[in-house]
Design an enzyme around this catalytic site. Sequence first.
Site, PDB file in Angstrom:
ATOM      1  N   ASN A 129      41.513  47.270  51.154  1.00 35.18           N
ATOM      2  CA  ASN A 129      42.417  46.301  50.518  1.00 35.18           C
ATOM      3  C   ASN A 129      43.583  45.948  51.424  1.00 35.18           C
ATOM      4  OD1 ASN A 129      43.026  44.719  48.149  1.00 35.18           O
ATOM      5  ND2 ASN A 129      44.768  46.073  47.801  1.00 35.18           N
TER       6      ASN A 129
ATOM      7  N   GLY B 276      41.884  43.978  39.445  1.00 36.59           N
ATOM      8  CA  GLY B 276      41.189  44.232  38.189  1.00 36.59           C
ATOM      9  C   GLY B 276      39.672  44.200  38.323  1.00 36.59           C
ATOM     10  N   ALA B 277      39.144  43.198  39.005  1.00 36.40           N
ATOM     11  CA  ALA B 277      37.685  43.091  39.138  1.00 36.40           C
ATOM     12  C   ALA B 277      37.138  44.252  39.970  1.00 36.40           C
ATOM     13  CB  ALA B 277      37.332  41.749  39.775  1.00 36.40           C
TER      14      ALA B 277
ATOM     15  N   ALA C 281      41.287  45.542  45.517  1.00 42.04           N
ATOM     16  CA  ALA C 281      41.617  46.683  44.644  1.00 42.04           C
ATOM     17  C   ALA C 281      42.295  46.201  43.377  1.00 42.04           C
ATOM     18  CB  ALA C 281      42.492  47.678  45.403  1.00 42.04           C
TER      19      ALA C 281
ATOM     20  N   ASP D 163      32.618  43.496  32.676  1.00 42.61           N
ATOM     21  CA  ASP D 163      32.619  43.057  34.087  1.00 42.61           C
ATOM     22  C   ASP D 163      31.805  44.005  34.969  1.00 42.61           C
ATOM     23  OD1 ASP D 163      34.098  40.717  33.901  1.00 42.61           O
ATOM     24  OD2 ASP D 163      36.018  41.724  34.162  1.00 42.61           O
TER      25      ASP D 163
ATOM     26  N   LYS E  50      43.639  40.639  31.078  1.00 43.80           N
ATOM     27  CA  LYS E  50      42.752  41.783  30.820  1.00 43.80           C
ATOM     28  C   LYS E  50      43.487  43.116  30.646  1.00 43.80           C
ATOM     29  CE  LYS E  50      38.947  39.675  33.326  1.00 43.80           C
ATOM     30  NZ  LYS E  50      37.921  39.792  34.354  1.00 43.80           N
TER      31      LYS E  50
ATOM     32  N   THR F 141      40.412  36.462  30.391  1.00 40.83           N
ATOM     33  CA  THR F 141      40.245  36.352  31.838  1.00 40.83           C
ATOM     34  C   THR F 141      41.625  36.483  32.475  1.00 40.83           C
ATOM     35  OG1 THR F 141      39.205  35.083  33.597  1.00 40.83           O
ATOM     36  CG2 THR F 141      40.132  33.790  31.784  1.00 40.83           C
TER      37      THR F 141
ATOM     38  N   SER G 279      36.821  27.316  33.270  1.00 42.05           N
ATOM     39  CA  SER G 279      35.860  28.332  32.809  1.00 42.05           C
ATOM     40  C   SER G 279      34.503  27.744  32.427  1.00 42.05           C
ATOM     41  CB  SER G 279      36.430  29.084  31.614  1.00 42.05           C
ATOM     42  OG  SER G 279      35.458  30.002  31.156  1.00 42.05           O
TER      43      SER G 279
END
Length: 278
Positions: free
Chosen positions: A156, A136-137, A134, A110, A74, A70, A20
Amino acid sequence: MRINAKTKFIVIIGDPVDHSLSPAIHNGGYKKLGIDNQFVYLGSNVKVTDVKKVVEAMRVMKNFRGLTCTVPHKIEILKYLDWIDPIAKKIGAVNTVVNEDGFLKGYNTDWYGAIIPLEKITKLSGKRVAVIGAGGAARAIVYGLILKEAKVKIFNRTKEKAISLAKEFNCQGGGLEEQEEIKNFDIVINATSVGMKPFDNQSPITTFYLNKKQIVFDIVYSPLKTMFLKAAEEKGAKIIYGTEMLLYQAVPQFELYTGYQAPIETMKGILYKSYEKY
Ligand code: NAP
């Protein structure tokens, strides 16, 4: 060393989290504002089964000011919070937790991180946007795009997930076998993990459908210039690095944790400098 017993701390948790860049950019921001005696930003690897324990620690450690979640925390974090911002609720994920004297508030930054880099170069209203992925982000990105009145189609690998997400956000969804349609889109966003190190010789779709009229955004930020972005650039498309999302999702986070306006240029400088090492 300016840290003392009153210093508030913020921790990023994930599994893994060692890679990170968030501690570097937040701590750099604190230093720039001269508040590095008031705040310090740390990181720790945490298993998803241990997230509840971290939350319990937050409730009793009043100096534990914030938690950044992260992958893969989440969604898990949602069930332990006292209040969830309506946007985070709609997205179904929290990446930012603020500790107000033991009362834990959850936010999602985000979506903002993805929208600002796009809005810096184009108006989103009415634009055709292909979101690949498709997960989380993608959920956060689709939320932001719909808010800005873009016309979105989600592509997706698991088609059912694209269709179900599209239903939720009132847009279109399909499988990767429909990817030829992408040639007619104004903006193409890779919101999958494809292309991330050590699999950086992969691309989420065939790059044949990219062209010079498009803006191509890859949210993968390791490597900085993914194979997908390299191909888009070769075709003459405008490209946006995943680091831009990383930077802009950190901006509201910085402000929520500290109450100070984020020194964006300093944070950006630190972020891009960290790539020079590799
Ligand atoms: P996630 O919830 O696990 O979703 C992963 C997505 O990638 C799913 O749509 C999945 O498709 C797709 N995928 C995975 N492997 C694939 C493959 N081999 N071929 C085709 N599709 C594949 O993960 P996430 O949280 O959305 O994160 C996705 C990526 O975004 C990660 O690399 C993460 O590091 C990055 N990210 C970047 C930022 C930033 O600030 N730049 C912020 C958040 C996330 P299926 O549904 O078919 O499994």
